[in-house]
Design a protein around this motif. Structure first.
Motif, short mmCIF file in Angstrom:
data_model
loop_
_atom_site.label_atom_id
_atom_site.label_comp_id
_atom_site.label_asym_id
_atom_site.label_seq_id
_atom_site.Cartn_x
_atom_site.Cartn_y
_atom_site.Cartn_z
N ARG A 1 52.57 -6.24 11.07
CA ARG A 1 52.46 -6.91 9.78
C ARG A 1 53.06 -6.10 8.64
O ARG A 1 53.17 -6.58 7.54
CB ARG A 1 50.99 -7.19 9.49
N ASP A 2 53.41 -4.86 8.85
CA ASP A 2 53.86 -3.98 7.80
C ASP A 2 55.07 -4.55 7.06
O ASP A 2 56.12 -4.74 7.65
CB ASP A 2 54.19 -2.60 8.38
N GLY A 3 54.90 -4.83 5.80
CA GLY A 3 56.01 -5.25 4.96
C GLY A 3 56.44 -6.69 5.10
O GLY A 3 57.47 -7.08 4.57
N VAL A 4 55.71 -7.52 5.82
CA VAL A 4 56.12 -8.91 6.00
C VAL A 4 55.91 -9.69 4.70
O VAL A 4 56.82 -10.27 4.16
CB VAL A 4 55.39 -9.56 7.19
N ILE A 5 54.68 -9.71 4.24
CA ILE A 5 54.37 -10.39 2.98
C ILE A 5 53.71 -9.37 2.06
O ILE A 5 52.62 -8.88 2.36
CB ILE A 5 53.42 -11.59 3.20
N SER A 6 54.36 -9.07 0.96
CA SER A 6 53.79 -8.11 0.02
C SER A 6 52.57 -8.71 -0.67
O SER A 6 52.41 -9.93 -0.73
CB SER A 6 54.85 -7.71 -1.02
N ASP A 7 51.73 -7.85 -1.20
CA ASP A 7 50.56 -8.32 -1.94
C ASP A 7 50.98 -9.15 -3.15
O ASP A 7 50.34 -10.16 -3.47
CB ASP A 7 49.69 -7.14 -2.39
N GLU A 8 52.06 -8.75 -3.79
CA GLU A 8 52.57 -9.49 -4.95
C GLU A 8 53.00 -10.91 -4.57
O GLU A 8 52.66 -11.88 -5.25
CB GLU A 8 53.75 -8.73 -5.56
N LEU A 9 53.73 -11.04 -3.46
CA LEU A 9 54.15 -12.36 -3.01
C LEU A 9 52.94 -13.17 -2.57
O LEU A 9 52.87 -14.37 -2.87
CB LEU A 9 55.15 -12.24 -1.85
N TRP A 10 51.99 -12.55 -1.90
CA TRP A 10 50.83 -13.29 -1.44
C TRP A 10 50.02 -13.85 -2.61
O TRP A 10 49.47 -14.94 -2.53
CB TRP A 10 49.95 -12.44 -0.53
N GLU A 11 49.95 -13.13 -3.72
CA GLU A 11 49.26 -13.65 -4.91
C GLU A 11 49.88 -14.96 -5.37
O GLU A 11 49.17 -15.87 -5.80
CB GLU A 11 49.30 -12.62 -6.04
#
Length: 147
Positions: free
Chosen positions: A6-16
């Protein structure tokens, strides 16, 4: 192992940005959904690697569930809402998005029959058959009971 996948797939910023447009579980009959973020990361992994759904690592959950969610999101407008949310957040116009999502033909693989080989390039011993006319005739001959 799940962290490596999962590392780097969806950043926290994008997930927000994406989380706000994801379908809600409230009022939906049946079992609660698996985590949307993990499922989306599984979908991304599958398309990034080109693997069959059944080869999806266990870290993303059962492949059938991930595939069903991908199918649902493809038809219920979730993917369109995701793209719209990202466009709005980034301030991108339609042309900007097309430039980002364009497919580069240098990396798209064509089937071997689209490569421009001549149809009569098959050797007489049929060891180089690639699914062209000769093989199709042999198969149809077998279907009619011909030797």
């Amino acid at each position: 192992m799940a962290l490596m996948l999962r590392d780097g797939v969806i950043s926290d910023e994008l997930w927000e940005v994406l989380e706000s447009v994801m379908p809600q579980d409230v009022g939906r009959p049946g079992r609660p959904w698996n985590d949307h973020r993990t499922t989306l990361e599984g979908i991304i992994w599958r398309f990034r690697t080109g693997s069959p759904w059944r080869d999806l690592p266990d870290a993303f959950g059962p492949y059938q569930s991930v595939w069903q969610r991908h199918r649902l999101w493809s038809t219920d407008g979730t993917y369109e809402r995701m793209f719209a949310a990202v466009r709005e957040q980034a301030g991108l116009g339609g042309d900007d998005v097309e430039a980002i999502l364009s497919i580069d033909s240098t990396i798209v693989r064509a089937h071997q029959h689209a490569a421009g080989a001549r149809r009569d390039s098959v050797t007489s011993d049929d060891t180089q058959d690639t699914g062209g006319r000769i093989e199709l005739q042999e198969i149809s001959g077998r279907a009619r009971g011909a030797a």
